[in-house]
Design an enzyme around this catalytic site. Sequence first.
Site, PDB file in Angstrom:
ATOM      1  N   TYR A  75      33.777   2.556   6.850  1.00 38.92           N
ATOM      2  CA  TYR A  75      35.179   2.789   7.206  1.00 38.92           C
ATOM      3  C   TYR A  75      35.332   2.708   8.729  1.00 38.92           C
ATOM      4  O   TYR A  75      34.532   3.303   9.471  1.00 38.92           O
ATOM      5  CB  TYR A  75      35.567   4.182   6.694  1.00 38.92           C
ATOM      6  CG  TYR A  75      36.973   4.587   7.046  1.00 38.92           C
ATOM      7  CD1 TYR A  75      38.065   3.994   6.416  1.00 38.92           C
ATOM      8  CD2 TYR A  75      37.221   5.552   8.006  1.00 38.92           C
ATOM      9  CE1 TYR A  75      39.355   4.361   6.744  1.00 38.92           C
ATOM     10  CE2 TYR A  75      38.509   5.923   8.334  1.00 38.92           C
ATOM     11  CZ  TYR A  75      39.570   5.325   7.699  1.00 38.92           C
ATOM     12  OH  TYR A  75      40.849   5.686   8.027  1.00 38.92           O
TER      13      TYR A  75
ATOM     14  N   ARG B 195      41.564  30.631  10.390  1.00 39.14           N
ATOM     15  CA  ARG B 195      40.641  29.539  10.750  1.00 39.14           C
ATOM     16  C   ARG B 195      39.324  29.754  10.016  1.00 39.14           C
ATOM     17  O   ARG B 195      38.696  28.810   9.544  1.00 39.14           O
ATOM     18  CB  ARG B 195      40.412  29.467  12.275  1.00 39.14           C
ATOM     19  CG  ARG B 195      39.301  28.488  12.630  1.00 39.14           C
ATOM     20  CD  ARG B 195      39.261  28.011  14.086  1.00 39.14           C
ATOM     21  NE  ARG B 195      39.716  28.956  15.069  1.00 39.14           N
ATOM     22  CZ  ARG B 195      39.076  30.070  15.452  1.00 39.14           C
ATOM     23  NH1 ARG B 195      37.907  30.380  14.899  1.00 39.14           N
ATOM     24  NH2 ARG B 195      39.597  30.872  16.350  1.00 39.14           N
TER      25      ARG B 195
ATOM     26  N   ASP C  67      29.508   9.243   1.805  1.00 43.59           N
ATOM     27  CA  ASP C  67      30.977   9.227   1.783  1.00 43.59           C
ATOM     28  C   ASP C  67      31.378   8.770   0.386  1.00 43.59           C
ATOM     29  O   ASP C  67      31.225   7.601   0.035  1.00 43.59           O
ATOM     30  CB  ASP C  67      31.477   8.267   2.874  1.00 43.59           C
ATOM     31  CG  ASP C  67      33.001   8.190   2.952  1.00 43.59           C
ATOM     32  OD1 ASP C  67      33.659   8.489   1.941  1.00 43.59           O
ATOM     33  OD2 ASP C  67      33.516   7.808   4.023  1.00 43.59           O
TER      34      ASP C  67
END
Length: 379
Positions: free
Chosen positions: A98, A46, A170
């Site tokens: 989005y 992780r 983005d």
Amino acid sequence: MKFNTKTIHGGQKHDPAYGAVMPPIYQTSTYAQTTPGGHKGFEYSRTHNPTREALENAFASIENGKYGLAFGSGLAAIDAVIKLLQPGDEVISTNDIYGGSYRLFTKIFEGFGIKFHFVGMGNAANIENYVTKNTKLIWVETPTNPMMNIIDIKATAAIAKKYNILLAVDNTFATPYLQQPLDLGADIVMHSATKYIGGHSDLVMGALIVKDKDLADRLYFIQNASGAICGPQDSFLALRGIKTLHVRMQRHCENGKAVAEYLAAHPKIEKVYWPGFEDHPNYDIAKSQMSDYGGMISFVTKGNNYDEAIRIVEKLKIFTLAESLGGVESLSGHPASMTHASIPKEEREKTGVVDSLIRLSVGIEDEEDLINDLKQAIG
Ligand SMILES: *Cc1c(COP(=O)(O)O)cnc(C)c1O
């Protein structure tokens, strides 16, 4: 190193174990230690994984950043950015974003006391009207989905700097092949690597890239603490995708231009949304901040007939009717019945998502085949 070389070599080294040219898929959750804390830099996947690390270095390189972070999806990457904030903080976001970003902001993070202002950014000066002493983040997407609006990153960065606010961009639609937001003054670049970066419609992944060490450390902390990482197999696939990003994007742009021009000249088409047209409202900004105009195109038919739009997307053969974008294969979508179906008709029409709007992700097939496909479907 220039961009095309960076996509292949940026941040990469041959595997230290056997000299493998491609980083092996380190499909492991843990790493042997000789004594407690005696390890080779990897303890638990992780936190760190060698395959993911190779990918994160590639992300940093292609976006001209210093630090890259890979996540299990684009939304997981956005989620990590918003977790930099505290209750009471405010975010100014593009209104034309989005749908999944909008859902995350309003249905999850508003519940934790973060306030979002969704504003038109076609004129960047408008952003300043919404700045308060609590504003901590400006969220920009350019070009936008599906209307292909363009936002001036440099002008937005100037406002962000003036008030000491973070600016995140983005960059999913443009990719660093077309636009490099960190060079234009953004603090954070975000990607849905599911799209052009992966490029083969075979994975779901997100990325963040930053330059500042302190910001990177805070994001790495969130990445490890919240745990929305991607696995080694997907990291490998994304890394392989990046190596051909420049070649694919070049073809996406060439085919995109040909398709946009074909549609614009078609007697049954009312309007084509593509930032490479000189009559696009922010063409000058697109021209100055992008090196080309990409393969995403939206269009509406004359008469704006819902059933006719459905008939066209059903008749297309090479353009597959599907969600998503940015793969080597051409896709079509009908926002009013697919991605934007949950938004009331009057609301979606305000932003231009009318009944006959069709969105194309133009792939890298032969241009002639794509145009013939549109010809037979539109009639
Ligand atoms: C797809 C997409 C996202 C979300 O990414 P996922 O990988 O689907 O989670 C965010 N922004 C844009 C512009 C997208 O197209």
